[in-house]
Design a protein around this motif. Structure first.
Motif, PDB file in Angstrom:
ATOM      1  N   SER A  92       1.236   3.386  -7.887  1.00  0.00           N
ATOM      2  CA  SER A  92       0.292   2.742  -8.919  1.00  0.00           C
ATOM      3  C   SER A  92      -0.799   0.908  -9.014  1.00  0.00           C
ATOM      4  O   SER A  92      -0.956   1.253 -10.397  1.00  0.00           O
ATOM      5  CB  SER A  92       0.946   2.350 -10.495  1.00  0.00           C
ATOM      6  OG  SER A  92       2.156   1.519 -10.376  1.00  0.00           O
ATOM      7  N   SER A  93      -0.468   0.482  -7.957  1.00  0.00           N
ATOM      8  CA  SER A  93      -1.732  -1.197  -8.140  1.00  0.00           C
ATOM      9  C   SER A  93      -2.207  -1.029  -6.888  1.00  0.00           C
ATOM     10  O   SER A  93      -0.873  -0.865  -5.911  1.00  0.00           O
ATOM     11  CB  SER A  93      -0.779  -1.790  -8.784  1.00  0.00           C
ATOM     12  OG  SER A  93      -0.119  -2.559  -7.795  1.00  0.00           O
ATOM     13  N   ASP A  94      -3.345  -1.565  -6.744  1.00  0.00           N
ATOM     14  CA  ASP A  94      -3.658  -2.591  -5.669  1.00  0.00           C
ATOM     15  C   ASP A  94      -2.279  -2.982  -4.670  1.00  0.00           C
ATOM     16  O   ASP A  94      -2.298  -3.170  -3.602  1.00  0.00           O
ATOM     17  CB  ASP A  94      -5.202  -3.221  -5.479  1.00  0.00           C
ATOM     18  CG  ASP A  94      -5.951  -1.568  -6.125  1.00  0.00           C
ATOM     19  OD1 ASP A  94      -5.950  -0.719  -5.525  1.00  0.00           O
ATOM     20  OD2 ASP A  94      -6.960  -2.294  -6.273  1.00  0.00           O
ATOM     21  N   ALA A  95      -1.700  -3.718  -5.818  1.00  0.00           N
ATOM     22  CA  ALA A  95      -0.840  -4.768  -5.066  1.00  0.00           C
ATOM     23  C   ALA A  95       0.438  -3.736  -4.602  1.00  0.00           C
ATOM     24  O   ALA A  95       0.789  -4.121  -3.707  1.00  0.00           O
ATOM     25  CB  ALA A  95      -0.073  -6.458  -6.199  1.00  0.00           C
ATOM     26  N   GLU A  96       0.695  -2.724  -5.325  1.00  0.00           N
ATOM     27  CA  GLU A  96       2.049  -2.229  -4.471  1.00  0.00           C
ATOM     28  C   GLU A  96       1.381  -1.807  -3.151  1.00  0.00           C
ATOM     29  O   GLU A  96       2.272  -1.813  -2.702  1.00  0.00           O
ATOM     30  CB  GLU A  96       2.083  -0.875  -5.753  1.00  0.00           C
ATOM     31  CG  GLU A  96       3.700  -0.148  -5.296  1.00  0.00           C
ATOM     32  CD  GLU A  96       4.464   0.689  -6.463  1.00  0.00           C
ATOM     33  OE1 GLU A  96       5.194   1.368  -6.109  1.00  0.00           O
ATOM     34  OE2 GLU A  96       3.376   0.846  -7.456  1.00  0.00           O
TER      35      GLU A  96
ATOM     36  N   LEU B  36       7.332   5.215   3.830  1.00  0.00           N
ATOM     37  CA  LEU B  36       6.133   5.010   2.812  1.00  0.00           C
ATOM     38  C   LEU B  36       5.185   5.242   2.132  1.00  0.00           C
ATOM     39  O   LEU B  36       4.597   4.804   1.888  1.00  0.00           O
ATOM     40  CB  LEU B  36       6.029   3.572   4.288  1.00  0.00           C
ATOM     41  CG  LEU B  36       7.043   2.683   5.045  1.00  0.00           C
ATOM     42  CD1 LEU B  36       5.895   1.981   5.514  1.00  0.00           C
ATOM     43  CD2 LEU B  36       7.141   1.919   3.486  1.00  0.00           C
ATOM     44  N   ALA B  37       4.743   6.556   3.170  1.00  0.00           N
ATOM     45  CA  ALA B  37       3.298   6.898   2.695  1.00  0.00           C
ATOM     46  C   ALA B  37       3.534   7.945   1.591  1.00  0.00           C
ATOM     47  O   ALA B  37       2.731   7.702   0.843  1.00  0.00           O
ATOM     48  CB  ALA B  37       3.175   8.062   3.870  1.00  0.00           C
ATOM     49  N   LEU B  38       4.797   8.533   1.078  1.00  0.00           N
ATOM     50  CA  LEU B  38       4.929   9.018   0.101  1.00  0.00           C
ATOM     51  C   LEU B  38       4.678   7.681  -1.480  1.00  0.00           C
ATOM     52  O   LEU B  38       4.099   7.882  -1.726  1.00  0.00           O
ATOM     53  CB  LEU B  38       6.731   9.172  -0.266  1.00  0.00           C
ATOM     54  CG  LEU B  38       6.244  11.012   1.172  1.00  0.00           C
ATOM     55  CD1 LEU B  38       7.685  11.382   0.600  1.00  0.00           C
ATOM     56  CD2 LEU B  38       5.500  11.881   0.097  1.00  0.00           C
ATOM     57  N   GLY B  39       5.420   6.324  -0.728  1.00  0.00           N
ATOM     58  CA  GLY B  39       5.689   5.549  -1.592  1.00  0.00           C
ATOM     59  C   GLY B  39       4.144   5.018  -1.834  1.00  0.00           C
ATOM     60  O   GLY B  39       3.539   4.865  -2.712  1.00  0.00           O
ATOM     61  N   TYR B  40       3.070   5.153  -0.348  1.00  0.00           N
ATOM     62  CA  TYR B  40       2.043   3.981  -0.849  1.00  0.00           C
ATOM     63  C   TYR B  40       1.186   5.276  -1.540  1.00  0.00           C
ATOM     64  O   TYR B  40       0.044   4.557  -2.695  1.00  0.00           O
ATOM     65  CB  TYR B  40       1.150   4.906   0.520  1.00  0.00           C
ATOM     66  CG  TYR B  40       0.028   3.817  -0.010  1.00  0.00           C
ATOM     67  CD1 TYR B  40      -0.268   2.310   0.539  1.00  0.00           C
ATOM     68  CD2 TYR B  40      -1.637   4.443   0.676  1.00  0.00           C
ATOM     69  CE1 TYR B  40      -2.002   1.795   0.616  1.00  0.00           C
ATOM     70  CE2 TYR B  40      -2.432   4.358   0.537  1.00  0.00           C
ATOM     71  CZ  TYR B  40      -2.456   3.068   0.146  1.00  0.00           C
ATOM     72  OH  TYR B  40      -3.957   2.415   0.903  1.00  0.00           O
TER      73      TYR B  40
END
Length: 254
Positions: A76-80, A68-72
């Motif tokens: 590319s957006s605050d929503a993501e 999850l940290a890698l994805g965070y």
């Protein structure tokens, strides 16, 4: 696959002692289903989790946290980012309630207890709080956290505490809040409150019978109801705690 992730249905691809007798304001010198029994009695010596299973659950949690940290960090957006934080919150909170806390139920309380292994040795209330969070991957010094006043523990982990002078007032506030995991400081004690729907549980290492780490109904807890003051802080309310856990950021004193 651990039972935690079956429950969640998530598949991710990407030492001083805690002083039981010190007031809240004093420095410390000296702990989505709630796993309650059908008869409503305190959960004290619940189904004990083998240490290897416990360590496997912690390892699974760390793998998913890193993913999850890698994805965070790549978002590319605050929503993501918000979406990933929401998934991280569910992951951490559920792991604590389903895998980590229950492993400690039945571990004996002692004023001087600071065990680092569930159902081995003894555990004081402040060390129950700091050790379970440490094992979940929260980047803290479990000794320093356990040595703080209860209100300072809340400020280090969560936010400025909300203060109440009576159990009914504190419970009215809790029941009006979203489902969450809270740290609660009492006159001479500290633990967790879990709020899920209409059910509120007190999870702590109890200094009264059965004198062990346990999960009990808040409305049936003498320890919780007998306090003259309450300091309460949400772990997950504002998201900063989850973000720090996700990114392995240091929390509190080193």
């Amino acid at each position: 696959m651990s039972r935690l992730f079956i429950l969640l249905g998530i598949s991710l691809t990407a030492s001083s002692l805690w002083a039981q007798q010190m007031p809240l304001s004093s420095p410390i010198t000296g702990t989505l289903a709630h796993l309650s029994p059908t008869d409503g009695s305190p959960v004290a010596v619940a189904d004990r989790i083998v240490l290897s299973d416990y360590e496997s659950s912690l390892s699974d949690l760390d793998v998913h946290r890193r993913t999850l940290a890698l994805g965070y960090e790549a978002a590319s957006s605050d929503a993501e980012k918000d979406s990933i934080l929401a998934r991280a919150k569910t992951l951490l909170r559920t792991t604590l309630l389903v895998d980590i806390f229950p492993a400690w139920y039945g571990t004996k309380w002692d004023f001087n207890g600071y065990s680092n292994h569930p159902n081995q040795g003894t555990i004081a209330c402040g060390y129950f709080v700091s050790t379970t969070l440490k094992h979940s991957g929260v980047h803290i010094n479990r000794y320093r956290i356990a040595q703080m006043a209860a209100s300072q523990i809340i400020e280090a982990l969560a936010d400025r505490p909300v203060w109440y002078r009576s159990y009914p007032c504190m419970m009215e506030w809790i029941k009006g809040r979203p489902d969450d995991l809270y740290v609660v400081g009492l006159d001479n004690h500290v633990g967790f409150i879990s709020k899920q729907g209409d059910e509120v549980r007190f999870i702590h290492s109890s200094f009264v019978e059965p004198m062990c780490a346990m999960n009990e109904s808040a409305d049936e807890s003498w320890v919780l109801q007998s306090s003259g003051v309450y300091a309460v802080g949400s772990l997950f309310g504002k998201g900063e705690f989850v973000r720090k856990w996700l990114l392995n950021t240091w929390i509190g004193p080193s």
